[in-house]
Design a protein around this motif. Structure first.
Motif, PDB file in Angstrom:
ATOM      1  N   UNK A 324       0.824  -1.193   0.110  1.00  0.00           N
ATOM      2  CA  UNK A 324      -0.097   0.055   0.130  1.00  0.00           C
ATOM      3  C   UNK A 324       0.687   1.183   0.024  1.00  0.00           C
ATOM      4  N   UNK A 325       1.939   1.247   0.872  1.00  0.00           N
ATOM      5  CA  UNK A 325       2.882   2.428   0.889  1.00  0.00           C
ATOM      6  C   UNK A 325       3.448   2.705  -0.589  1.00  0.00           C
ATOM      7  N   UNK A 326       3.675   1.699  -1.415  1.00  0.00           N
ATOM      8  CA  UNK A 326       4.377   1.865  -2.527  1.00  0.00           C
ATOM      9  C   UNK A 326       3.188   2.443  -3.692  1.00  0.00           C
ATOM     10  N   UNK A 327       2.041   2.170  -3.207  1.00  0.00           N
ATOM     11  CA  UNK A 327       0.879   3.069  -4.208  1.00  0.00           C
ATOM     12  C   UNK A 327       0.067   1.923  -4.924  1.00  0.00           C
ATOM     13  N   UNK A 328       0.090   0.582  -4.144  1.00  0.00           N
ATOM     14  CA  UNK A 328      -0.973  -0.407  -4.703  1.00  0.00           C
ATOM     15  C   UNK A 328      -2.423  -0.066  -4.116  1.00  0.00           C
ATOM     16  N   UNK A 329      -3.420   0.050  -5.076  1.00  0.00           N
ATOM     17  CA  UNK A 329      -4.742   0.440  -5.051  1.00  0.00           C
ATOM     18  C   UNK A 329      -5.482  -0.636  -3.946  1.00  0.00           C
ATOM     19  N   UNK A 330      -4.822  -2.050  -4.108  1.00  0.00           N
ATOM     20  CA  UNK A 330      -5.466  -3.150  -3.567  1.00  0.00           C
ATOM     21  C   UNK A 330      -4.329  -4.150  -3.476  1.00  0.00           C
ATOM     22  N   UNK A 331      -4.559  -4.998  -2.657  1.00  0.00           N
ATOM     23  CA  UNK A 331      -3.716  -6.287  -2.537  1.00  0.00           C
ATOM     24  C   UNK A 331      -4.539  -7.558  -2.926  1.00  0.00           C
ATOM     25  N   UNK A 332      -3.639  -8.570  -3.502  1.00  0.00           N
ATOM     26  CA  UNK A 332      -4.131  -9.809  -3.735  1.00  0.00           C
ATOM     27  C   UNK A 332      -3.272 -10.841  -3.143  1.00  0.00           C
ATOM     28  N   UNK A 333      -4.055 -11.983  -2.526  1.00  0.00           N
ATOM     29  CA  UNK A 333      -3.159 -12.963  -2.360  1.00  0.00           C
ATOM     30  C   UNK A 333      -3.473 -14.261  -2.647  1.00  0.00           C
ATOM     31  N   UNK A 334      -2.486 -15.126  -2.821  1.00  0.00           N
ATOM     32  CA  UNK A 334      -2.958 -16.571  -3.475  1.00  0.00           C
ATOM     33  C   UNK A 334      -2.347 -17.584  -2.336  1.00  0.00           C
ATOM     34  N   UNK A 335      -1.049 -17.869  -2.425  1.00  0.00           N
ATOM     35  CA  UNK A 335      -0.346 -19.116  -1.792  1.00  0.00           C
ATOM     36  C   UNK A 335      -0.949 -19.260  -0.299  1.00  0.00           C
ATOM     37  N   UNK A 336      -1.150 -18.184   0.373  1.00  0.00           N
ATOM     38  CA  UNK A 336      -1.545 -18.272   1.833  1.00  0.00           C
ATOM     39  C   UNK A 336      -3.016 -18.839   2.172  1.00  0.00           C
ATOM     40  N   UNK A 337      -3.973 -18.408   1.055  1.00  0.00           N
ATOM     41  CA  UNK A 337      -5.344 -19.029   1.028  1.00  0.00           C
ATOM     42  C   UNK A 337      -5.489 -20.373   0.628  1.00  0.00           C
ATOM     43  N   UNK A 338      -4.303 -20.973   0.331  1.00  0.00           N
ATOM     44  CA  UNK A 338      -4.374 -22.346  -0.186  1.00  0.00           C
ATOM     45  C   UNK A 338      -4.410 -23.435   1.069  1.00  0.00           C
ATOM     46  N   UNK A 339      -3.973 -22.866   2.028  1.00  0.00           N
ATOM     47  CA  UNK A 339      -3.887 -23.590   3.483  1.00  0.00           C
ATOM     48  C   UNK A 339      -5.317 -23.066   4.246  1.00  0.00           C
ATOM     49  N   UNK A 340      -6.186 -22.354   3.714  1.00  0.00           N
ATOM     50  CA  UNK A 340      -7.342 -21.807   4.414  1.00  0.00           C
ATOM     51  C   UNK A 340      -8.154 -22.932   4.505  1.00  0.00           C
ATOM     52  N   UNK A 341      -9.173 -22.736   5.625  1.00  0.00           N
ATOM     53  CA  UNK A 341     -10.101 -23.878   5.751  1.00  0.00           C
ATOM     54  C   UNK A 341     -11.155 -24.358   4.173  1.00  0.00           C
ATOM     55  N   UNK A 342     -11.267 -22.941   3.744  1.00  0.00           N
ATOM     56  CA  UNK A 342     -12.096 -23.122   2.310  1.00  0.00           C
ATOM     57  C   UNK A 342     -11.478 -23.525   1.178  1.00  0.00           C
ATOM     58  N   UNK A 343     -10.165 -23.679   1.231  1.00  0.00           N
ATOM     59  CA  UNK A 343      -9.434 -24.335  -0.096  1.00  0.00           C
ATOM     60  C   UNK A 343      -9.801 -25.409  -0.560  1.00  0.00           C
ATOM     61  N   UNK A 344      -9.590 -25.756  -1.744  1.00  0.00           N
ATOM     62  CA  UNK A 344      -9.796 -26.829  -2.345  1.00  0.00           C
ATOM     63  C   UNK A 344      -8.868 -28.055  -2.330  1.00  0.00           C
ATOM     64  N   UNK A 345      -7.645 -27.784  -1.493  1.00  0.00           N
ATOM     65  CA  UNK A 345      -6.635 -28.422  -1.343  1.00  0.00           C
ATOM     66  C   UNK A 345      -6.908 -29.506  -0.220  1.00  0.00           C
ATOM     67  N   UNK A 346      -6.413 -30.869  -0.425  1.00  0.00           N
ATOM     68  CA  UNK A 346      -6.693 -31.777   0.667  1.00  0.00           C
ATOM     69  C   UNK A 346      -5.904 -31.218   2.071  1.00  0.00           C
ATOM     70  N   UNK A 347      -6.409 -31.977   3.119  1.00  0.00           N
ATOM     71  CA  UNK A 347      -6.007 -31.598   4.563  1.00  0.00           C
ATOM     72  C   UNK A 347      -4.388 -31.918   4.525  1.00  0.00           C
ATOM     73  N   UNK A 348      -4.141 -33.238   3.717  1.00  0.00           N
ATOM     74  CA  UNK A 348      -2.645 -33.570   3.984  1.00  0.00           C
ATOM     75  C   UNK A 348      -1.804 -32.525   3.146  1.00  0.00           C
TER      76      UNK A 348
END
Ligand code: FMN
Length: 546
Positions: A324-348
């Motif tokens: 944000x300090x560099x001027x991003x209007x918004x941020x987007x995450x990917x990798x960290x959401x793959x370990x989220x409860x709602x991700x389609x990746x297996x628990x393993x």
């Protein structure tokens, strides 16, 4: 290690309830650190009579601070309240009808599930369904679910991925996105503008009573190269518009209006990330593309704002604050959401991600652009996929067909990598492509090198599916896309409420990152006054936010 005692103490000062306990002036570093966390209160910086000691004062209203400046001190300046909602570009939240300038990015093969999208949108954030790698029927089912759950105009979206080897698939997915009038489309992996993506951007364009051009849907472009950014920041090429009009996929009016505006008004600049990545540093890429946006806005005379967001490597509040300090209007995450409860990746697979550190990632050949030598970033720890995929790629480079592979190498591939004979794999390849695109098989009949590529891509494609399903027999073959953000995130949440996987909902991940980014931003602001902040004052310990 951050000072946990101090962090627990300082975190107690600010939370999402908006509490703003008035307090006296603080000159002690710990007192100042505590004030840092009261982000929703105005904060004044004070200086004592000597002019050398800087302290802070927080209170419920800015006017209170003016009135309560203790005697013997004078006011250096007052900061207004700082809400996570305000970190990015306000026009982003207005244009998309969201509360926070934050997106959960698409993750292929439905790893970014409909559930993930629904949770994010209900919490006031944007999210894209991971349509890449899925057949049109599955994509359509997901869109139907999102339509039903979130309504036709909500801030939800779906990925349109460029498929250079399967243009019919790209066209087919675009057709479905238009049929359902999907409100937001994230266009990714494009190097040039194809008719499919231009059609998504231009179809349905019209002018309102004031003569302003109205877009019925919004296309986001994910880019990691300035030349690609330039294409999306420009109006579509005339020849592509002409082709679409000739095919009756656009009206002449739509094509004319498209020629006056950029293809996308939201450009996500992707730095070193999980999955496909050029591994570029955000600090080099973002300023260049921001400058390009400014000059193109002026040279084309655009009147609507073009927002530049950031993705890649975001897994900590300080990382998000820096974007944000560099001027991003918004941020987007990917990798960290793959370990989220709602991700389609297996628990393993999720548990493997939870163990990852910063350097537990590597590059390996990509399934979709294997022949071109394109690579993806993925998890190295706990899986042998990267080494095995590289072995397949080296073999592909060395020989012109499966028959040329020397017996010893062939046996090694069959036993250690494929764990099937080449004949068995080929039979499965034939079944798969017969359904999906028989032209690939016809090409393979005349081109043994292509037959070899299809055979090896069987392994690369299945290794993702084994990870998604959690097939324990193929654990050492799991292909899990992952960037360094995962290790950074794991370090940040270690020992906190967000450490256990069961608490890592995609919404809590996002809310904590934003809350922590606001704290880090506040710490930076106070530092610029010259206040003596403890090193860890800008740290934020994750907690359950409501
Ligand atoms: N980006 C796409 O545009 N299309 C995809 O299909 C896609 N699949 C992804 C799958 C996984 C498992 C991951 C981790 C990322 C994927 N991405 C895809 C990229 C993300 O949408 C996002 O841009 C990127 O992960 C951000 O960087 P980060 O991984 O450092 O958070």
């Amino acid at each position: 290690m951050p000072d946990r005692t101090l962090l627990e103490h300082t975190n107690a000062g600010g939370d999402s309830t908006g509490s703003s306990a008035p307090s006296g002036a603080q000159f002690h570093p710990y007192g100042i650190a505590s004030a840092v966390h009261q982000i929703r209160s105005p904060l004044s910086a004070l200086c004592d009579r000597s002019g050398r000691r800087v302290g802070v004062l927080t209170s419920a209203r800015e006017s209170d601070n003016d009135a309560h400046v203790p005697s013997g001190t004078h006011l250096l300046g007052t900061l207004p309240p700082l809400y996570p909602e305000w970190l990015g570009d306000r026009s982003f939240c207005e244009a998309h009808g969201v509360r926070f300038p934050y997106i959960a990015g698409e993750m292929a093969n439905g790893i970014a599930t409909t559930r993930l999208v629904i949770e994010m949108v209900r919490a006031g954030m944007l999210a894209f369904f991971g349509a890449a790698g899925l057949g049109p029927a599955t994509v359509e089912r997901a869109i139907k679910t999102l339509h039903e759950e979130l309504g036709p105009r909500g801030p939800w979206g779906v990925n349109l991925i460029h498929s250079p080897y399967e243009p019919a698939l790209e066209d087919g997915v675009a057709e479905i996105l238009l049929k359902w009038n999907v409100p937001r489309i994230s266009a990714s992996a494009f190097t040039a503008l194809t008719p499919a993506v231009v059609r998504c951007a231009a179809s349905g364009l019209r002018t309102d009573r004031q003569g302003e051009i109205q877009r019925p849907r919004k296309v986001f472009a994910k880019v990691s190269h300035p030349t690609v950014a330039e294409r999306f920041l420009s109006p579509p090429p005339r020849d592509v518009l002409r082709t679409l009009v000739d095919r009756e996929q656009l009206t002449p009016t739509e094509a004319e209006l498209a020629g006056k505006i950029p293809v996308a008004e939201d450009i996500t600049v992707e730095a070193d990330s999980g999955g496909h990545t050029d591994n570029r540093p955000m600090s080099a890429l973002l300023p260049s593309i921001l400058a390009m946006r400014d000059s193109m806005t002026s040279s084309f005379g655009y009147t609507d704002p073009i927002r530049i967001g950031v993705a890649g490597g975001l897994g900590t509040p300080r990382g998000v604050a820096s974007a944000f300090a560099m001027g991003a209007a918004y941020v987007l995450t990917g990798t960290i959401n793959q370990a989220s409860v709602e991700s389609g990746l297996s628990e393993d697979g999720k548990s493997m991600l939870a163990e990852a550190d910063l350097t537990d990632v590597t590059m390996a050949p990509a399934a979709d652009m294997f022949e071109a030598g394109v690579q993806v970033q993925l998890l190295r720890r706990g899986t042998l996929f990267a080494a095995r995929a590289k072995q397949l790629y080296d073999t592909y480079r060395a020989y012109n067909g499966l028959n040329e592979i020397p017996q010893a190498e062939r046996t090694d591939l069959e036993r250690r990598v494929l764990r099937s004979s080449l004949e068995e794999v080929w039979n499965e390849v034939v079944r798969f492509w017969h359904e999906r695109d028989p032209a690939e098989l016809r090409r393979a009949e005349n081109d043994p090198k292509h037959a070899m590529a299809l055979t090896f891509r069987w392994y690369l494609g299945n290794s993702s599916r084994w990870a998604i399903k959690g097939d324990q027999r193929r654990r050492s073959d799991y292909q899990i896309w992952c960037g360094p953000a995962m290790g950074a995130f794991n370090r940040w949440v270690s020992g906190s409420w967000l450490d256990p996987l069961r608490n890592r909902s995609v919404v809590q991940i996002a809310r904590n990152l934003l809350e922590g980014a606001a704290v880090a931003t506040r710490a930076h602001q106070i530092r610029t006054f010259g206040a003596p902040l403890p090193d860890s004052a800008g740290n934020y310990v994750p907690r359950r936010l409501v």
